[in-house]
Write an enzyme that holds these catalytic residues in place. Structure first.
Site, PDB file in Angstrom:
ATOM      1  N   ARG A  10       0.829  -1.200   0.000  1.00 22.01           N
ATOM      2  CA  ARG A  10       0.000   0.000   0.000  1.00 22.01           C
ATOM      3  C   ARG A  10       0.869   1.259   0.000  1.00 22.01           C
ATOM      4  O   ARG A  10       0.560   2.223  -0.698  1.00 22.01           O
ATOM      5  CB  ARG A  10      -0.959  -0.040   1.190  1.00 22.01           C
ATOM      6  CG  ARG A  10      -2.071  -1.044   0.963  1.00 22.01           C
ATOM      7  CD  ARG A  10      -2.927  -1.317   2.171  1.00 22.01           C
ATOM      8  NE  ARG A  10      -4.007  -2.232   1.789  1.00 22.01           N
ATOM      9  CZ  ARG A  10      -4.896  -2.736   2.632  1.00 22.01           C
ATOM     10  NH1 ARG A  10      -4.839  -2.416   3.918  1.00 22.01           N
ATOM     11  NH2 ARG A  10      -5.832  -3.551   2.199  1.00 22.01           N
ATOM     12  N   TYR A  56      -6.026  -1.153  -7.119  1.00 21.90           N
ATOM     13  CA  TYR A  56      -5.423  -2.367  -6.541  1.00 21.90           C
ATOM     14  C   TYR A  56      -4.789  -2.117  -5.179  1.00 21.90           C
ATOM     15  O   TYR A  56      -4.648  -0.990  -4.743  1.00 21.90           O
ATOM     16  CB  TYR A  56      -4.460  -3.038  -7.507  1.00 21.90           C
ATOM     17  CG  TYR A  56      -3.301  -2.295  -8.104  1.00 21.90           C
ATOM     18  CD1 TYR A  56      -2.589  -1.317  -7.433  1.00 21.90           C
ATOM     19  CD2 TYR A  56      -2.866  -2.625  -9.399  1.00 21.90           C
ATOM     20  CE1 TYR A  56      -1.499  -0.690  -7.995  1.00 21.90           C
ATOM     21  CE2 TYR A  56      -1.775  -2.002  -9.981  1.00 21.90           C
ATOM     22  CZ  TYR A  56      -1.095  -1.033  -9.275  1.00 21.90           C
ATOM     23  OH  TYR A  56      -0.003  -0.418  -9.850  1.00 21.90           O
ATOM     24  N   GLU A  57      -4.457  -3.225  -4.520  1.00 20.33           N
ATOM     25  CA  GLU A  57      -3.977  -3.233  -3.124  1.00 20.33           C
ATOM     26  C   GLU A  57      -4.971  -2.598  -2.162  1.00 20.33           C
ATOM     27  O   GLU A  57      -4.610  -1.932  -1.201  1.00 20.33           O
ATOM     28  CB  GLU A  57      -2.608  -2.534  -3.011  1.00 20.33           C
ATOM     29  CG  GLU A  57      -1.520  -3.155  -3.837  1.00 20.33           C
ATOM     30  CD  GLU A  57      -1.388  -4.655  -3.639  1.00 20.33           C
ATOM     31  OE1 GLU A  57      -1.781  -5.156  -2.575  1.00 20.33           O
ATOM     32  OE2 GLU A  57      -0.900  -5.331  -4.551  1.00 20.33           O
ATOM     33  N   GLY A  58      -6.251  -2.850  -2.418  1.00 18.31           N
ATOM     34  CA  GLY A  58      -7.321  -2.263  -1.623  1.00 18.31           C
ATOM     35  C   GLY A  58      -7.739  -0.963  -2.255  1.00 18.31           C
ATOM     36  O   GLY A  58      -6.972   0.004  -2.275  1.00 18.31           O
ATOM     37  N   GLN A  69      -9.394   1.984   1.684  1.00 17.63           N
ATOM     38  CA  GLN A  69      -8.425   2.715   2.511  1.00 17.63           C
ATOM     39  C   GLN A  69      -9.134   3.748   3.383  1.00 17.63           C
ATOM     40  O   GLN A  69      -8.786   3.950   4.556  1.00 17.63           O
ATOM     41  CB  GLN A  69      -7.393   3.422   1.628  1.00 17.63           C
ATOM     42  CG  GLN A  69      -6.656   2.530   0.642  1.00 17.63           C
ATOM     43  CD  GLN A  69      -5.976   1.361   1.301  1.00 17.63           C
ATOM     44  OE1 GLN A  69      -5.328   1.500   2.334  1.00 17.63           O
ATOM     45  NE2 GLN A  69      -6.111   0.185   0.697  1.00 17.63           N
TER      46      GLN A  69
END
Length: 590
Positions: free
Chosen positions: A290, A431-433, A438
């Site tokens: 992240r 991506y990556e959450g 977040q």
């Protein structure tokens, strides 16, 4: 293709004057990390970015990665670029010397990574994911796994990828179905399908590993029943493991990064960490990723800001209000106020994002050598990781779109390169959450973590920065806007804690609250930057120092006022989204 010049003067000023990193690192035990070391490594990284990676950006986008035979083939030139990367030791820059790494600070690695992301975002994904996998294996792997995997990964002979998502399980990993059966010899056999796996396969190295989330036969339901496994492409005897790439996704951008659908068909894996505790272990990698993805957005923002300024200086079009001083038939469009606004906004968002990411990296470095700083470092990382990820990518996308707008029709044409930046950086918000995830993490977990201690730390630091600004006549006018924005954030945190509040209010305002938090944090970074410039340190062009104060003033007067609008929108709560509409939004279709 848009040009790129590593921002070495800005980075040097950030490291030495704003963060005062060499002194802070030395005090924590990093005796050898001198300003000269930072400067030498960053200059070398800049040459790699410009000479090796940048020329492949457009060609890689046009050719793309593809499945051929039993694996993925990368675009022409990427194998040679990886050779330069590996031979330069870049994969092990911040790695543990016990396994062949160079043991450099994460701050230095962060700044190198930004240059790589700016020059070639698609290339950056493979080393970026590998760094996260290295951290997860180092933190949770047993001695045998670490000895087998870490040396070749730090050397750049192997790479790493994370295999989480399944067709029916995106963000909700509790729904995943991939199974892991004990083989009776300490290994497991994995079966299932994963998708959206970045850098799942390639021909850059002879081997690579996946960190795969899967369920043991006795696993409880939900996220409590997930275990983590390391699954290589090639087994220790050199044979091919039991997984295959079914396809490479056809994407809006990042064509040179293979995003794969993978089928595990009895693939051999080794457990990482404890049974049913795989998600906690995987978060070591996800939290690193992240921060990395936020840096991707910052890198693209830097390149976009440079492209916007260069074009606006050279493009002559129309007569600007007040004149542009050229005396010709037209003025450079930089003299048009709205173009000036866009150029400067891209710069404001990029420089502050770099400073905030650097702040987090520096605290993690200090705590790595000085355990007495661990609590504070963990607070900074917990609070600011979702902010760096979401704001770095949201603002990176905004900077790319602003650059495209500055260029007008030329920004929409492939030959000029900015449209690729827009397409490529868009994925970083997803991506990556996703950035919405977040925002929920910030509102639902981080603002009240440890009784609100991390947020209190940040607000206290903002107040200290404002006090320093107020004490210097050159920056005094910047203090009050910063304090006012911080007060809004403090007030909203209290508002969300009020008893009887609709539990949906926080979620309804989460994205706005993350943006407001980011603007306060970015204003704080600009405050530190202005104070550093006002000290007039030696070794910098006076115009550069004056511009730091001018940019900080612009951020306080043009961007921080947005926090007032965000405050009002957040306080409208869930009722502001409800508006008497049905849950299924009947009648909205048109």
């Amino acid at each position: 293709m848009s040009a790129y010049e590593p921002p070495l003067q800005s980075v040097r000023f950030l490291v030495n004057e704003v963060l005062k990193a060499p002194e802070a690192l030395a005090a924590a035990g990093w005796e050898d990390t001198t300003p000269d070391l930072f400067e030498a490594v960053l200059a070398q990284a800049g040459r790699l970015a410009v000479d090796v990676l940048l020329p492949l950006d457009r060609s890689g986008d046009e050719e793309g990665a593809r499945v051929e035979g039993d694996g993925v083939r990368m675009p022409a030139g990427f194998g040679e670029a990886w050779r330069h990367w590996r031979e330069g030791g870049w994969n092990g820059l911040a790695g543990d010397p016990a396994y062949g790494g160079q043991g450099m600070p994460a701050l230095l690695d962060t700044l190198v990574t930004e240059m790589v992301c700016a020059a070639n975002l698609a290339f950056s994904i493979t080393p970026g994911l590998t760094q996260g996998a290295i951290r997860a294996l180092a933190a949770h792997g047993d001695a045998a796994v670490k000895e087998r995997c870490l040396p070749p990964m730090l050397a750049g002979d192997w790479t790493g990828a994370m295999a989480l998502t399944e067709p029916q399980a995106g963000t909700d990993l509790g729904l995943l179905r991939t199974r892991a059966e004990p083989a009776g010899d300490g290994t497991y056999r994995l079966a299932g399908q994963k998708m959206f796996i970045s850098s799942a396969d390639h021909d850059l190295t002879g081997n690579l590993v996946h960190l795969v989330l899967a369920r043991l036969p006795d696993a409880p339901p939900g996220t409590r029943g997930i275990s983590l496994f390391v699954v290589p492409k090639r087994l220790p005897d050199g044979t091919r493991n039991g997984w295959s790439v079914l396809s490479v996704e056809r994407k809006m951008g990042l064509h040179a990064s293979p995003t794969c659908v993978v089928s595990y068909e009895g693939a051999v894996g080794w457990m990482v960490g404890e049974p049913h505790r795989g998600l906690a272990a995987m978060f070591t990698m996800m939290n690193h990723e992240r921060l990395f993805v936020g840096i991707q957005g910052i890198g693209v923002g830097e390149r976009a800001a440079q492209a916007a300024l260069a074009y606006a200086r050279d493009r002559v079009q129309g007569r600007a209000p007040g004149g542009g001083g050229t005396g010709g038939a037209g003025d450079p469009i930089l003299h048009h106020p709205d173009v000036r606004r866009m150029v400067l906004t891209a710069r404001l968002l990029t420089d502050a994002g770099r400073a905030l990411a650097g702040w987090v990296a520096l605290w993690l470095d200090r705590a790595a050598k000085d355990p007495s700083l661990a609590e504070e470092a963990e607070d900074w990382a917990a609070l600011l990781t979702p902010v760096v990820k979401a704001a770095g990518t949201d603002f990176g996308f905004e900077a790319a779109v602003l650059a495209q707008q500055v260029m007008g029709g030329h920004g929409y044409i492939r030959d000029n390169g900015v449209e690729q930046l827009v397409r490529d950086v868009r994925a970083t918000q997803i991506y990556e959450g996703t950035n919405g995830v977040q925002a929920l993490d910030l509102v639902q977990r981080k603002l009240d973590l440890h009784g609100g201690r991390p947020l209190t730390r940040m607000l206290d630091a903002v107040e200290d920065a404002a006090a320093t600004l107020a004490d210097d006549p050159a920056t005094a006018e910047l203090a009050e806007p910063l304090r006012s924005a911080a007060d809004r954030l403090r007030g909203l945190a209290c508002w969300l804690r009020q008893e009887g509040r609709d539990p949906r209010d926080g979620a309804a305002g989460a994205t706005d609250l993350l943006r407001l938090t980011a603007l306060v944090a970015y204003g704080w970074m600009w405050g530190l930057t202005a104070s550093a410039a006002a000290r007039r340190p030696d070794g910098y062009d006076p115009a550069f120092l004056d511009a730091r104060i001018g940019l900080a003033r612009l951020f306080m007067t043009r961007l921080l006022p947005e926090t007032a609008m965000l405050d009002a929108r957040i306080r409208s709560g869930y009722a502001g989204l409800d508006a008497g509409l049905s849950d299924r939004l009947e009648g909205v279709e048109g």
